[in-house]
Design a protein around this motif. Structure first.
Motif, PDB file in Angstrom:
ATOM      1  N   THR A 172      -7.829  10.638 -26.114  1.00 46.09           N
ATOM      2  CA  THR A 172      -6.853   9.663 -25.624  1.00 46.09           C
ATOM      3  C   THR A 172      -6.229  10.071 -24.296  1.00 46.09           C
ATOM      4  OG1 THR A 172      -5.094  10.689 -26.950  1.00 46.09           O
ATOM      5  CG2 THR A 172      -6.298   8.835 -27.939  1.00 46.09           C
ATOM      6  N   PRO A 175      -5.358  10.129 -20.611  1.00 49.17           N
ATOM      7  CA  PRO A 175      -5.396   8.968 -19.718  1.00 49.17           C
ATOM      8  C   PRO A 175      -6.209   9.160 -18.444  1.00 49.17           C
ATOM      9  CG  PRO A 175      -3.291  10.081 -19.537  1.00 49.17           C
ATOM     10  CD  PRO A 175      -4.054  10.766 -20.638  1.00 49.17           C
ATOM     11  N   ASN A 176      -6.632  10.391 -18.158  1.00 53.08           N
ATOM     12  CA  ASN A 176      -7.417  10.598 -16.943  1.00 53.08           C
ATOM     13  C   ASN A 176      -8.464  11.667 -17.174  1.00 53.08           C
ATOM     14  OD1 ASN A 176      -6.321  13.254 -16.453  1.00 53.08           O
ATOM     15  ND2 ASN A 176      -4.435  12.252 -15.833  1.00 53.08           N
TER      16      ASN A 176
END
Length: 189
Positions: free
Chosen positions: A166, A168-169
């Motif tokens: 999960t 985000p980058n």
């Protein structure tokens, strides 16, 4: 499997590769069954590569994805010859992260330490039987080597996998991460 996932969800965001033979290959080198060792490596490393090949076109098309390869700590010791599969998982992880990073796809490895599973409980009973002691004694000996003082539960491994899946980058990629309660004593930079 890939087609069914794409038909149902329209995308593939995460692949978790988790496979291995249940019997470590070790003992005297003269007695090693080479065919069994090659099958063991193919199950884990070859399987991980094949599944990654299957999902990469979809992940490339959407410009993102996470591949998480479950390894093991036997790659950091010489206890069993089959530990070479976990070294290969780390190498495969790094190669794939280099190739897939430009497409927004992260690839990382998670190496669990001693985790409470039915297989581990069976091992404690087997070792206790061989030594003529209670399995609680064997378990206590294993636990004594873990700085946190406890054997991991599968949820601890799942939490690290979820964190990676999960993110985000793509800042964390190509890494071999350990979840072991401090069991590993090496310093890895």
């Amino acid at each position: 499997m890939v087609e069914a996932t794409l038909d149902r969800f329209g995308r593939i965001d995460v692949l978790v590769n988790a496979a291995a033979s249940s019997n470590p290959i070790g003992g005297a080198i003269e007695d090693v069954d080479v065919d069994l060792l090659i099958t063991d490596v193919d199950t884990k490393v070859g399987g991980y590569l094949r599944y990654t090949q299957a999902v990469v076109p979809a992940m490339k098309a959407q410009g993102s994805g996470h591949v998480i390869n479950i390894g093991g700590l036997t790659g950091r010791s010489s206890d069993t010859l089959s530990g070479l599969r976990n070294v290969a998982v780390s190498h495969l992880t790094k190669v794939l992260s280099d190739q897939l990073g430009p497409f927004g796809i992260t690839v990382n490895a998670v190496h669990p330490g001693i985790v409470r599973t039915p297989h581990l409980d069976e091992l404690f009973v087997e070792l206790a039987h061989e030594r003529g002691v209670d399995s609680a004694i064997v378990e206590a000996e294993f636990t004594a080597d873990i700085p946190t003082g406890s054997i991991l539960d599968v949820e601890a491994v799942g939490r690290l996998v979820t964190f990676i899946a999960t993110a985000p980058n793509a800042a964390v990629t190509g890494q071999s991460l350990t979840v072991d309660g401090g069991y590993s004593r090496g310093i890895y930079l």
